[in-house]
Motif scaffolding. Structure first.
Motif, PDB file in Angstrom:
ATOM      1  N   GLU A 192     -69.294  96.925 -49.620  1.00 61.80           N
ATOM      2  CA  GLU A 192     -69.668  96.076 -48.488  1.00 61.80           C
ATOM      3  C   GLU A 192     -68.944  94.735 -48.583  1.00 61.80           C
ATOM      4  OE1 GLU A 192     -73.749  95.284 -46.042  1.00 61.80           O
ATOM      5  OE2 GLU A 192     -73.847  95.080 -48.226  1.00 61.80           O
ATOM      6  N   GLY A 193     -68.403  94.287 -47.449  1.00 65.41           N
ATOM      7  CA  GLY A 193     -67.654  93.042 -47.410  1.00 65.41           C
ATOM      8  C   GLY A 193     -66.158  93.229 -47.482  1.00 65.41           C
ATOM      9  N   GLY A 194     -65.715  94.456 -47.793  1.00 61.77           N
ATOM     10  CA  GLY A 194     -64.286  94.730 -47.867  1.00 61.77           C
ATOM     11  C   GLY A 194     -63.672  94.943 -46.493  1.00 61.77           C
ATOM     12  N   ASN A 195     -62.354  95.079 -46.463  1.00 58.96           N
ATOM     13  CA  ASN A 195     -61.624  95.299 -45.212  1.00 58.96           C
ATOM     14  C   ASN A 195     -61.154  96.743 -45.122  1.00 58.96           C
ATOM     15  OD1 ASN A 195     -61.908  92.532 -44.680  1.00 58.96           O
ATOM     16  ND2 ASN A 195     -59.988  92.048 -45.708  1.00 58.96           N
ATOM     17  N   VAL A 196     -61.221  97.306 -43.918  1.00 61.28           N
ATOM     18  CA  VAL A 196     -60.867  98.705 -43.691  1.00 61.28           C
ATOM     19  C   VAL A 196     -59.759  98.780 -42.644  1.00 61.28           C
ATOM     20  CG1 VAL A 196     -61.684 100.938 -42.852  1.00 61.28           C
ATOM     21  CG2 VAL A 196     -63.159  99.542 -44.290  1.00 61.28           C
ATOM     22  N   SER A 197     -58.763  99.635 -42.898  1.00 65.83           N
ATOM     23  CA  SER A 197     -57.687  99.880 -41.944  1.00 65.83           C
ATOM     24  C   SER A 197     -57.545 101.384 -41.757  1.00 65.83           C
ATOM     25  CB  SER A 197     -56.370  99.279 -42.442  1.00 65.83           C
ATOM     26  OG  SER A 197     -55.325  99.542 -41.536  1.00 65.83           O
ATOM     27  N   GLU A 212     -58.813  98.084 -37.331  1.00 67.01           N
ATOM     28  CA  GLU A 212     -59.016  97.140 -38.428  1.00 67.01           C
ATOM     29  C   GLU A 212     -60.459  96.644 -38.409  1.00 67.01           C
ATOM     30  OE1 GLU A 212     -56.697  96.471 -40.611  1.00 67.01           O
ATOM     31  OE2 GLU A 212     -54.960  97.398 -39.603  1.00 67.01           O
ATOM     32  N   ILE A 213     -61.132  96.718 -39.564  1.00 69.83           N
ATOM     33  CA  ILE A 213     -62.498  96.211 -39.706  1.00 69.83           C
ATOM     34  C   ILE A 213     -62.500  95.207 -40.849  1.00 69.83           C
ATOM     35  CG2 ILE A 213     -64.923  96.767 -40.084  1.00 69.83           C
ATOM     36  CD1 ILE A 213     -64.322  99.619 -39.195  1.00 69.83           C
ATOM     37  N   THR A 214     -62.823  93.967 -40.541  1.00 70.25           N
ATOM     38  CA  THR A 214     -62.844  92.901 -41.542  1.00 70.25           C
ATOM     39  C   THR A 214     -64.278  92.625 -41.981  1.00 70.25           C
ATOM     40  OG1 THR A 214     -60.878  91.915 -40.531  1.00 70.25           O
ATOM     41  CG2 THR A 214     -62.166  90.533 -42.030  1.00 70.25           C
ATOM     42  N   GLY A 215     -64.501  92.575 -43.301  1.00 74.59           N
ATOM     43  CA  GLY A 215     -65.835  92.293 -43.827  1.00 74.59           C
ATOM     44  C   GLY A 215     -66.850  93.344 -43.398  1.00 74.59           C
ATOM     45  N   ILE A 216     -66.577  94.583 -43.700  1.00 76.52           N
ATOM     46  CA  ILE A 216     -67.427  95.681 -43.234  1.00 76.52           C
ATOM     47  C   ILE A 216     -68.845  95.568 -43.789  1.00 76.52           C
ATOM     48  CG2 ILE A 216     -66.843  97.277 -45.112  1.00 76.52           C
ATOM     49  CD1 ILE A 216     -66.732  99.493 -42.922  1.00 76.52           C
ATOM     50  N   THR A 217     -69.821  95.950 -42.981  1.00 79.69           N
ATOM     51  CA  THR A 217     -71.225  95.924 -43.387  1.00 79.69           C
ATOM     52  C   THR A 217     -71.748  97.344 -43.509  1.00 79.69           C
ATOM     53  OG1 THR A 217     -72.073  95.881 -41.109  1.00 79.69           O
ATOM     54  CG2 THR A 217     -71.525  93.757 -42.128  1.00 79.69           C
ATOM     55  N   ARG A 218     -72.930  97.472 -44.117  1.00 82.05           N
ATOM     56  CA  ARG A 218     -73.519  98.803 -44.300  1.00 82.05           C
ATOM     57  C   ARG A 218     -73.837  99.456 -42.960  1.00 82.05           C
ATOM     58  NH1 ARG A 218     -78.501  96.579 -47.743  1.00 82.05           N
ATOM     59  NH2 ARG A 218     -76.748  95.302 -48.472  1.00 82.05           N
ATOM     60  N   GLU A 219     -74.123  98.651 -41.930  1.00 80.05           N
ATOM     61  CA  GLU A 219     -74.399  99.212 -40.607  1.00 80.05           C
ATOM     62  C   GLU A 219     -73.155  99.829 -39.981  1.00 80.05           C
ATOM     63  OE1 GLU A 219     -75.291  96.153 -41.517  1.00 80.05           O
ATOM     64  OE2 GLU A 219     -77.476  96.423 -41.716  1.00 80.05           O
ATOM     65  N   GLN A 220     -71.983  99.474 -40.480  1.00 80.25           N
ATOM     66  CA  GLN A 220     -70.733 100.007 -39.932  1.00 80.25           C
ATOM     67  C   GLN A 220     -70.245 101.250 -40.673  1.00 80.25           C
ATOM     68  OE1 GLN A 220     -68.721  96.094 -40.262  1.00 80.25           O
ATOM     69  NE2 GLN A 220     -68.174  96.343 -38.108  1.00 80.25           N
ATOM     70  N   SER A 221     -71.048 101.776 -41.578  1.00 82.75           N
ATOM     71  CA  SER A 221     -70.676 103.011 -42.257  1.00 82.75           C
ATOM     72  C   SER A 221     -70.872 104.188 -41.307  1.00 82.75           C
ATOM     73  CB  SER A 221     -71.523 103.203 -43.513  1.00 82.75           C
ATOM     74  OG  SER A 221     -72.891 103.374 -43.166  1.00 82.75           O
ATOM     75  N   GLY A 222     -70.318 105.334 -41.674  1.00 86.52           N
ATOM     76  CA  GLY A 222     -70.472 106.526 -40.841  1.00 86.52           C
ATOM     77  C   GLY A 222     -69.127 107.112 -40.448  1.00 86.52           C
ATOM     78  N   GLU A 223     -69.121 107.882 -39.373  1.00 85.69           N
ATOM     79  CA  GLU A 223     -67.905 108.559 -38.931  1.00 85.69           C
ATOM     80  C   GLU A 223     -67.230 107.784 -37.796  1.00 85.69           C
ATOM     81  OE1 GLU A 223     -69.135 112.582 -37.995  1.00 85.69           O
ATOM     82  OE2 GLU A 223     -68.328 113.260 -39.916  1.00 85.69           O
ATOM     83  N   TYR A 224     -65.900 107.735 -37.878  1.00 86.83           N
ATOM     84  CA  TYR A 224     -65.091 107.121 -36.835  1.00 86.83           C
ATOM     85  C   TYR A 224     -64.206 108.207 -36.231  1.00 86.83           C
ATOM     86  CZ  TYR A 224     -66.630 102.508 -38.277  1.00 86.83           C
ATOM     87  OH  TYR A 224     -67.402 101.396 -38.555  1.00 86.83           O
TER      88      TYR A 224
END
Length: 371
Positions: free
Chosen positions: A132-137, A170-182
């Protein structure tokens, strides 16, 4: 003439030019894998006729000049000269010319063959796990004719509409609520959109959501429940005062599940009353909450816990913070006394923090006040 194959598609209507010769024919649009018909209108003035692809002769009159078995003659009459290209591929796209020889001079009519291709996702990011808090691309690349439009959306009950209309998300500072399938979707109106999904796992330290004290009479069965949310799932430990409770201890049962731990007393005795601490931990940190197993009195004792929480990232930092983080939280005790006419409150320790090891003494005091 390069004429390859990439699979069949459902049959669709083909537009072709039927205008009176020598007017140029309409463009022909067809989906990959289908058949394209090229028509040329002629009249009684025509003495010779041929179909060409760029500079290569496909048919001259009834004679076939190309070796491709997919090219066939459909009609050679006084009014029409038509050929068909079967199982069309993208390499068939381009200009085709109908050349006609009359008594006076040659004439030509040109048609452009357009090949549409359904979208296809050729590259997409793999499933990922991130703290949590990391960046996702995330990346999603697709091909098709015309070029497909790519969109991303989060498959979640709270997600509304698309979150990106680009190949990259791009997702900056990802939170637990943003987990799941994209879900990546590629569409170009040639066929139904194609979709693929990426699973994003967001790791976070435990959070205890429910830990309540329980009143149980002597001789009865009692249960203390500790619920915690964490990714990865939390490991649970139980303490009474400062002593850890071992699995299989006489008269007790500890049942650990991914999101909760249950401490069961099969036959509650006086010695079982007191303070119990549930500690939930994973590699990202720990948290704990305290609850009391007490003997019911005429009043109701409500215990509010103030859980402490420790987080760490590296091993050295973990060792340092473990020394600073007390495994036992502070608590606040509030007493409500029930009377025949109604309910009144007697605050014994309003906003006063009481150490865990002193909770049993406070519990005894509370029971004396309520009797």
């Amino acid at each position: 003439m390069p004429l390859g194959r990439e699979g069949l598609r459902p049959r669709v209507p083909v537009r072709s030019g039927d205008a009176t010769f020598p007017k140029a024919m309409d463009n022909v649009t067809v989906r990959q894998g289908e058949s394209a018909t090229l028509r040329c209108s002629v009249d009684n003035r025509v003495t010779r006729v041929a179909w060409l692809n760029r500079s290569s002769i496909l048919y001259a009159g009834n004679d076939k000049w190309c070796l491709d078995p997919r090219v066939v003659l459909l009609a050679n009459t006084k009014t029409q000269y038509s050929i068909q290209i079967q199982d069309v591929d993208v390499y068939d796209e381009g200009p085709y010319t109908c050349s006609v020889q009359t008594d006076n001079h040659p004439k030509t009519s040109r048609v452009h063959l357009i090949v549409q291709v359904s979208p296809k996702i050729i590259e997409i990011s793999p499933d990922i796990s991130i703290n949590e808090g990391g960046n996702v691309s995330l990346t999603c690349l697709a091909t098709g004719r015309p070029d497909p439009t790519i969109t991303w959306r989060h498959i979640s009950p709270k997600a509304v509409g698309f979150i990106s209309e680009d190949e990259y998300l791009e997702i900056t500072g990802i939170t637990r609520e943003q987990s799941g399938e994209y879900e990546c979707s590629a569409s170009n109106d040639v066929s139904a959109p194609v979709v693929q999904r990426v699973k994003v796992t967001v790791n976070y330290p435990p959070y205890i959501s429910d830990a309540k004290s329980t009143g149980v009479p002597v001789g009865q069965k009692g249960i203390l429940l500790c619920e915690a949310s964490a990714v990865p799932s939390a490991d649970f430990q139980w303490y009474k005062d400062d002593k850890r409770l071992a699995e299989g201890q006489k008269g007790l049962k500890v049942e650990n599940k991914p999101f909760f731990s249950r401490l069961t007393f099969f036959n509650v005795s006086e010695q079982d009353y007191g303070n119990y601490t549930c500690v939930a931990s994973n590699q990202l940190g720990n948290t704990n909450a305290s609850m009391i197993l007490y003997e019911p009195a005429r009043g109701v004792v409500a215990v509010t816990t103030m859980a402490s929480e420790c987080k760490w990232k590296g091993e050295e930092e973990e060792k340092k913070k473990k020394k600073k983080c007390s495994p036992f939280p502070k608590i606040i005790i509030r007493i409500e006394r029930v009377r025949d006419q109604g309910v009144s409150s007697a605050k014994v320790a309003d906003k006063e923090e009481v150490k865990e090891r002193e909770a049993a003494r406070w519990m005894h005091l509370c029971n004396n006040l309520l009797t």
